[in-house]
Design a protein around this motif. Structure first.
Motif, PDB file in Angstrom:
ATOM      1  N   LEU A  16       0.829  -1.197   0.000  1.00 12.80           N
ATOM      2  CA  LEU A  16       0.000   0.000   0.000  1.00 12.80           C
ATOM      3  C   LEU A  16       0.870   1.256   0.000  1.00 12.80           C
ATOM      4  CD1 LEU A  16      -2.840   1.184   0.121  1.00 12.80           C
ATOM      5  CD2 LEU A  16      -2.759   0.950   2.614  1.00 12.80           C
ATOM      6  N   TYR A  17       1.929   1.243   0.828  1.00 12.19           N
ATOM      7  CA  TYR A  17       2.821   2.405   0.854  1.00 12.19           C
ATOM      8  C   TYR A  17       3.480   2.618  -0.507  1.00 12.19           C
ATOM      9  CZ  TYR A  17       7.012   5.153   1.354  1.00 12.19           C
ATOM     10  OH  TYR A  17       7.994   6.075   1.154  1.00 12.19           O
ATOM     11  N   GLN A  18       3.860   1.554  -1.189  1.00 10.60           N
ATOM     12  CA  GLN A  18       4.497   1.704  -2.497  1.00 10.60           C
ATOM     13  C   GLN A  18       3.578   2.414  -3.492  1.00 10.60           C
ATOM     14  OE1 GLN A  18       7.610   1.253  -3.625  1.00 10.60           O
ATOM     15  NE2 GLN A  18       8.115   0.885  -1.480  1.00 10.60           N
ATOM     16  N   GLN A  19       2.288   2.187  -3.365  1.00  8.26           N
ATOM     17  CA  GLN A  19       1.342   2.886  -4.245  1.00  8.26           C
ATOM     18  C   GLN A  19       1.370   4.390  -3.972  1.00  8.26           C
ATOM     19  OE1 GLN A  19      -2.050  -0.025  -3.239  1.00  8.26           O
ATOM     20  NE2 GLN A  19      -2.546   0.618  -5.317  1.00  8.26           N
ATOM     21  N   TYR A  20       1.395   4.742  -2.692  1.00  6.07           N
ATOM     22  CA  TYR A  20       1.469   6.170  -2.349  1.00  6.07           C
ATOM     23  C   TYR A  20       2.815   6.763  -2.754  1.00  6.07           C
ATOM     24  CZ  TYR A  20      -2.891   5.904   0.302  1.00  6.07           C
ATOM     25  OH  TYR A  20      -4.207   5.764   0.658  1.00  6.07           O
ATOM     26  N   LYS A  21       3.877   5.989  -2.583  1.00 10.66           N
ATOM     27  CA  LYS A  21       5.210   6.488  -2.927  1.00 10.66           C
ATOM     28  C   LYS A  21       5.314   6.786  -4.420  1.00 10.66           C
ATOM     29  CE  LYS A  21      10.143   5.569  -2.317  1.00 10.66           C
ATOM     30  NZ  LYS A  21      10.514   5.966  -3.684  1.00 10.66           N
ATOM     31  N   GLU A  22       4.661   5.979  -5.240  1.00 10.00           N
ATOM     32  CA  GLU A  22       4.687   6.230  -6.683  1.00 10.00           C
ATOM     33  C   GLU A  22       4.051   7.578  -7.015  1.00 10.00           C
ATOM     34  OE1 GLU A  22       2.878   2.870  -8.555  1.00 10.00           O
ATOM     35  OE2 GLU A  22       4.453   1.473  -7.883  1.00 10.00           O
ATOM     36  N   LEU A  23       3.000   7.935  -6.279  1.00 14.01           N
ATOM     37  CA  LEU A  23       2.404   9.254  -6.464  1.00 14.01           C
ATOM     38  C   LEU A  23       3.367  10.343  -6.000  1.00 14.01           C
ATOM     39  CD1 LEU A  23      -1.319   8.845  -5.266  1.00 14.01           C
ATOM     40  CD2 LEU A  23      -0.445   8.882  -7.607  1.00 14.01           C
ATOM     41  N   ALA A  24       3.985  10.120  -4.839  1.00 12.47           N
ATOM     42  CA  ALA A  24       4.895  11.118  -4.285  1.00 12.47           C
ATOM     43  C   ALA A  24       6.095  11.354  -5.194  1.00 12.47           C
ATOM     44  CB  ALA A  24       5.365  10.663  -2.901  1.00 12.47           C
ATOM     45  N   ASP A  25       6.575  10.294  -5.823  1.00  9.66           N
ATOM     46  CA  ASP A  25       7.752  10.410  -6.692  1.00  9.66           C
ATOM     47  C   ASP A  25       7.477  11.270  -7.927  1.00  9.66           C
ATOM     48  OD1 ASP A  25       9.263   8.897  -4.982  1.00  9.66           O
ATOM     49  OD2 ASP A  25       9.030   7.020  -6.099  1.00  9.66           O
ATOM     50  N   MET A  26       6.215  11.436  -8.266  1.00  9.23           N
ATOM     51  CA  MET A  26       5.864  12.239  -9.434  1.00  9.23           C
ATOM     52  C   MET A  26       5.721  13.720  -9.109  1.00  9.23           C
ATOM     53  SD  MET A  26       3.236   9.846 -11.625  1.00  9.23           S
ATOM     54  CE  MET A  26       2.071   9.556 -10.287  1.00  9.23           C
ATOM     55  N   GLU A  27       5.739  14.051  -7.811  1.00 13.02           N
ATOM     56  CA  GLU A  27       5.586  15.447  -7.408  1.00 13.02           C
ATOM     57  C   GLU A  27       6.883  16.220  -7.669  1.00 13.02           C
ATOM     58  OE1 GLU A  27       2.756  16.536  -6.494  1.00 13.02           O
ATOM     59  OE2 GLU A  27       1.638  14.932  -5.500  1.00 13.02           O
ATOM     60  N   GLU A  28       6.762  17.388  -8.254  1.00 12.18           N
ATOM     61  CA  GLU A  28       7.948  18.199  -8.541  1.00 12.18           C
ATOM     62  C   GLU A  28       8.274  19.174  -7.423  1.00 12.18           C
ATOM     63  OE1 GLU A  28       7.609  20.141 -12.278  1.00 12.18           O
ATOM     64  OE2 GLU A  28       7.523  18.278 -13.451  1.00 12.18           O
ATOM     65  N   ASN A  29       7.265  19.651  -6.722  1.00 11.76           N
ATOM     66  CA  ASN A  29       7.484  20.700  -5.738  1.00 11.76           C
ATOM     67  C   ASN A  29       7.110  20.286  -4.316  1.00 11.76           C
ATOM     68  OD1 ASN A  29       8.384  22.646  -7.667  1.00 11.76           O
ATOM     69  ND2 ASN A  29       6.249  22.881  -8.312  1.00 11.76           N
ATOM     70  N   ILE A  30       7.013  18.980  -4.092  1.00 11.30           N
ATOM     71  CA  ILE A  30       6.677  18.488  -2.755  1.00 11.30           C
ATOM     72  C   ILE A  30       7.733  17.472  -2.327  1.00 11.30           C
ATOM     73  CG2 ILE A  30       4.936  17.389  -1.292  1.00 11.30           C
ATOM     74  CD1 ILE A  30       2.834  18.240  -3.334  1.00 11.30           C
ATOM     75  N   ILE A  31       8.262  17.676  -1.134  1.00 10.47           N
ATOM     76  CA  ILE A  31       9.265  16.776  -0.557  1.00 10.47           C
ATOM     77  C   ILE A  31       8.604  16.038   0.602  1.00 10.47           C
ATOM     78  CG2 ILE A  31      11.483  16.658   0.665  1.00 10.47           C
ATOM     79  CD1 ILE A  31      12.052  19.450  -0.764  1.00 10.47           C
ATOM     80  N   PHE A  32       8.634  14.725   0.565  1.00 14.84           N
ATOM     81  CA  PHE A  32       8.069  13.914   1.640  1.00 14.84           C
ATOM     82  C   PHE A  32       9.219  13.392   2.495  1.00 14.84           C
ATOM     83  CE2 PHE A  32       4.914  13.917  -1.671  1.00 14.84           C
ATOM     84  CZ  PHE A  32       3.703  13.963  -1.003  1.00 14.84           C
TER      85      PHE A  32
END
Length: 376
Positions: free
Chosen positions: A335-351
């Motif tokens: 489940l986390y990997q699914q969210y991480k894939e979304l996060a990796d596409m963000e250009e201006n957001i650092i998680f």
């Protein structure tokens, strides 16, 4: 031009360190936190002159001199050495597993006899698995038996682990304990790191120093006015729950949490140590923390006639509770990997941090992670 270079959501160690490094790079930061105080789970409250770790004991340790020098440039750290003790049915055992433990467990006094005893019990576990046609450990119990044998497992691991995770060891995955430290020396220092300690004056001093050049707004929930916060800075540093950021679109990640039962006692010294683990399954709490021992040593313990203890109860997390430990089983990892894939596409957001990365972090690796961002 937006008002800030960075909006940092969360003032825990990741967010506060990021704010410090950004300010040193000439960037303007706004740090918001939904709590009324800064510091996240590092927050300390002064009770009877004692800095109480309100969200669980935190001990800074590292072998990275750059990290150690950095935190000490903010506030000087003391000499605290983590040497926890395990209580099993009233008998005390030193941790981590070392020659003191083996003497307390078996009355053995030499490394040779201790190693032979451990190897003998490990062979028994291997033979039992072999008889069942099993070549690899299927669960945490089998993994622990292969690492340290039955005596140490039964007395010092089983009950504590089952309380911590709320599940039987036979139901927990083996990878949770890939290794267990066994030291054939009389050394009660829990960590192998070169440096360890507690900020003199408590962790609030560290957080205050890290945030001194940032604008800080406590009592401010990012999700109550998300559109505004998303557009106030060039970049966002998000340290909250990654599944909440994405509105739980794939489902909710699971956590374990801790409930604290705090007590002020009219005695200068309750248990003689900062950390005592209760490894017996019938004792409902996992450990007792006596906070004054993090910053008072030797005779100075008796300068204050009071002490503060916290009993820790590990429980399942539910909404409204503080999420502490990710449940890194197959379901949650996927489940986390699914969210991480979304996060990796963000250009201006650092998680960043334990909630945004769904990962248990010690403190020094959090600082290292921020360093890496600014050095890349």
């Amino acid at each position: 031009m937006k008002k800030y270079d960075y909006l940092i959501v969360g003032s825990g160690l990741y967010g506060s360190t990021f704010a410090c490094m950004a300010a040193r790079s000439g960037k303007k930061c706004l740090v918001i936190d939904k709590r009324s105080q800064t510091g996240g789970n590092l927050y300390c409250e002064n009770v009877e002159g004692i800095n109480v770790h309100k969200y669980g004991a935190h001990i800074f340790h590292t072998s990275n001199k750059e990290v150690w020098d950095f935190v000490n440039s903010i506030v000087e750290f003391n000499r605290y050495t983590n040497s926890p003790v395990a209580n099993y049915k009233g008998k005390l055992y030193n941790l981590p597993f070392n020659m003191n433990t083996f003497y307390q467990m078996w009355g053995l006094t030499t490394p040779e006899t201790a190693l032979a005893k451990i190897e003998e019990q490990k062979r028994e576990a291997e033979e039992l698995m072999c008889a069942e046609g099993v070549s690899e450990p299927r669960n945490l119990e089998e993994q622990a038996l292969l690492l340290v044998g039955r005596d140490i497992y039964e007395k010092l691991i089983k009950g504590y682990t089952e309380k911590q995770w709320g599940r039987k060891c036979t139901e927990l995955p083996a990878f949770i304990i890939k290794r267990l430290p066994v030291r054939l020396v009389f050394d009660n220092n829990y960590f192998n790191d070169k440096y360890q300690g507690i900020p003199i004056g408590g962790y609030n001093k560290l957080i205050e120093g890290l945030l001194k050049d940032a604008e800080v707004m406590p009592d401010t929930d990012f999700f109550h006015d998300r559109e505004r916060w998303m557009n106030i800075a060039d970049k966002i540093v998000f340290t909250g729950k990654i599944d909440e950021f994405y509105s739980y679109c794939f489902g909710k990640l699971e956590y374990r949490t801790v409930r604290f039962e705090e007590e002020v006692l009219s005695t200068p010294n309750y248990q003689g140590n900062a950390v005592v683990n209760y490894t017996e399954a019938t004792v409902p709490y996992t450990r007792i923390i006596e906070h004054k021992h993090f910053e008072s040593f030797g005779a100075e313990v008796y300068d204050n006639p009071y002490t503060v203890i916290s009993r820790e109860y590990s429980t399942e997390w539910s909404e409204g509770m503080e999420p502490y430990y990710p449940v890194n089983d197959t379901r949650n990892s996927q489940l986390y990997q699914q969210y991480k894939e979304l996060a990796d596409m963000e250009e201006n957001i650092i998680f960043g941090g334990r909630l945004a990365e769904y990962k248990y972090y010690d403190m020094a690796p959090i600082v290292e992670s921020v360093f890496k961002h600014f050095n890349d």
